[in-house]
Design a protein around this motif. Structure first.
Motif, short mmCIF file in Angstrom:
data_model
loop_
_atom_site.label_atom_id
_atom_site.label_comp_id
_atom_site.label_asym_id
_atom_site.label_seq_id
_atom_site.Cartn_x
_atom_site.Cartn_y
_atom_site.Cartn_z
N ILE A 73 48.74 26.18 31.27
CA ILE A 73 47.77 27.27 31.04
C ILE A 73 47.59 28.08 32.14
N GLN A 74 47.34 27.42 33.30
CA GLN A 74 47.09 28.34 34.47
C GLN A 74 48.24 29.14 35.14
N ASP A 75 49.33 28.44 35.00
CA ASP A 75 50.51 29.20 35.47
C ASP A 75 50.74 30.11 34.61
N SER A 76 50.86 30.12 33.37
CA SER A 76 51.26 31.09 32.60
C SER A 76 50.24 32.22 32.49
N TRP A 77 49.05 31.87 32.61
CA TRP A 77 47.90 32.93 32.74
C TRP A 77 48.01 33.83 33.89
N SER A 78 48.65 33.25 35.01
CA SER A 78 48.50 34.09 36.28
C SER A 78 49.49 35.15 36.00
N LYS A 79 50.72 34.72 35.50
CA LYS A 79 51.71 35.98 35.11
C LYS A 79 51.05 36.90 34.16
N VAL A 80 50.47 36.50 33.01
CA VAL A 80 49.75 37.51 32.09
C VAL A 80 48.66 38.34 32.87
N TYR A 81 47.99 37.85 33.67
CA TYR A 81 46.67 38.35 34.30
C TYR A 81 47.16 39.57 35.29
N GLU A 82 48.09 39.24 35.85
CA GLU A 82 48.74 40.46 36.71
C GLU A 82 48.74 41.88 35.94
N ASN A 83 48.95 41.68 34.49
CA ASN A 83 49.07 42.77 33.63
C ASN A 83 47.91 43.00 32.80
N CYS A 84 46.84 42.44 33.58
CA CYS A 84 45.56 42.35 32.70
C CYS A 84 45.11 43.29 31.66
N ASP A 85 45.22 45.01 32.23
CA ASP A 85 44.67 45.88 31.22
C ASP A 85 45.57 46.29 30.14
N ASP A 86 47.04 46.17 30.55
CA ASP A 86 48.15 46.51 29.67
C ASP A 86 48.07 45.32 28.35
N VAL A 87 47.93 44.20 28.98
CA VAL A 87 47.90 43.15 28.06
C VAL A 87 46.81 43.02 27.09
N GLY A 88 45.77 43.10 27.77
CA GLY A 88 44.47 43.41 26.76
C GLY A 88 44.24 44.48 25.85
N LEU A 124 37.57 50.67 23.33
CA LEU A 124 38.53 49.62 23.10
C LEU A 124 38.94 49.10 24.45
N ARG A 125 39.34 49.96 25.42
CA ARG A 125 39.79 49.41 26.66
C ARG A 125 38.55 48.77 27.35
N LYS A 126 37.58 49.03 27.26
CA LYS A 126 36.42 48.38 27.98
C LYS A 126 36.31 47.00 27.41
N HIS A 127 36.24 46.90 26.10
CA HIS A 127 36.34 45.58 25.46
C HIS A 127 37.67 44.52 26.00
N ALA A 128 38.81 45.45 25.74
CA ALA A 128 39.98 44.63 26.17
C ALA A 128 39.67 44.12 27.67
N HIS A 129 39.01 44.77 28.38
CA HIS A 129 38.91 44.29 29.95
C HIS A 129 37.96 43.01 29.91
N ARG A 130 36.85 43.26 28.97
CA ARG A 130 35.85 42.18 28.89
C ARG A 130 36.43 40.95 28.30
N VAL A 131 37.26 41.04 27.31
CA VAL A 131 38.01 39.72 26.73
C VAL A 131 38.89 39.17 27.78
N MET A 132 39.58 39.96 28.59
CA MET A 132 40.64 39.41 29.44
C MET A 132 39.82 38.77 30.59
N ASN A 133 38.69 39.35 30.81
CA ASN A 133 37.75 38.75 32.13
C ASN A 133 37.25 37.43 31.60
N ALA A 134 36.78 37.38 30.45
CA ALA A 134 36.19 36.16 29.87
C ALA A 134 37.22 35.06 29.82
N LEU A 135 38.35 35.32 29.08
CA LEU A 135 39.40 34.45 29.14
C LEU A 135 39.80 33.95 30.60
N ASN A 136 39.99 34.78 31.66
CA ASN A 136 40.14 34.44 32.96
C ASN A 136 39.15 33.35 33.55
N THR A 137 38.03 33.66 33.34
CA THR A 137 36.89 32.77 33.51
C THR A 137 37.28 31.31 32.91
#
Ligand code: HEM
Length: 225
Positions: A73-88, A124-137
């Protein structure tokens, strides 16, 4: 009332508990355009299907993650989180396009249908950011059960009490997250990694459901009544 008439016309499958992670029917994925910018691509045209009554009610809490799963999970997330805003943004646009009833909670874009326009919405973009940040935590805290519980408490309480979001939407979002991650990061999100993500997201949904029950949410079912 969580479903509009449109919700019923649909035929996609989504049931986290049953490991069916098709988030809906219209698919918008991130692709690199000539400029290198990510763009939204529309693949198919179908309609939303909400999970049927009772379909998601008995979600069982999965077993704890193994050490290997936690690392995946942590390895895959590090790749995903590099594109945090786009993916969110891609995840949330997919959610709102495939499950239009999920837009009802958002004052600023609930009437918008075009994916490109949705993607530009500040709310939408603000919520995407919040969702991604919460998932990151959550991902950073997978070995800290107290921290995970406190994040889920905060998110669960706010969505139940302030935003009045039906809990079924967390399960729907989980399916969409898995679908988008699998499509956008096929080298990273192998079937084994996807299975680990399934466990994490099911744990999140169970935790959120528990908080909804604690605060006295009266309708945990997916009833359309
Ligand atoms: C993993 C899932 C989710 C996370 C981590 C998350 C996180 C957050 C956070 C941190 C906030 C801002 C703080 C607050 O107002 O409490 C927020 C606001 C909000 N969330 Fe979520 N959320 C999730 C899923 C959802 C879903 C599925 C919906 C509805 C379909 C939703 C609807 C809203 C709404 C309507 C707001 C207020 C937006 C605004 O005021 O502009 N959230 N969310």
């Amino acid at each position: 009332m969580i479903s509009s008439n449109a919700d019923h016309k649909a035929s996609s499958s989504l049931a986290l508990a049953q490991h069916r992670f098709s988030g809906g029917e219209q698919r918008f994925s991130l692709r690199r355009g000539k400029t290198g910018n990510r763009i939204f691509k529309k693949d198919t045209e179908k309609m939303e299907r909400m999970p049927g009554e009772g379909e998601l009610d008995h979600l069982e809490r999965p077993s704890p993650l193994t050490e290997k799963e936690r690392m995946m999970i942590q390895d895959s997330w590090s790749k995903v989180y590099e594109n945090c805003d786009d993916v969110g943004v891609a995840i949330l646009v997919r959610l709102f396009v495939n499950f239009p009833s999920s837009k009802q909670f958002f004052s600023q874009f609930k009437h918008i249908e075009e994916p490109e326009e949705l993607a530009r919405s500040t709310q939408l973009r603000k919520h995407a950011h919040r969702v991604m940040n919460a998932l990151n935590t959550l991902v950073e805290s997978l070995d800290n059960a107290e921290k995970v519980a406190s994040v889920l408490q905060m998110v669960g309480k706010a969505h139940a009490l302030r935003h009045k979001v039906e809990p079924v939407y967390f399960k729907i979002l989980s399916g969409v997250i898995l679908e988008v991650l699998g499509e956008e990061f096929p080298q990273v999100v192998t079937p084994e990694v996807a299975a680990a993500w399934t466990k994490v997201l099911a744990t999140v949904c169970c935790g959120i459901n528990a908080v909804y029950e604690e605060v006295g949410w009266s309708k945990l079912s997916t009833s359309t009544g």
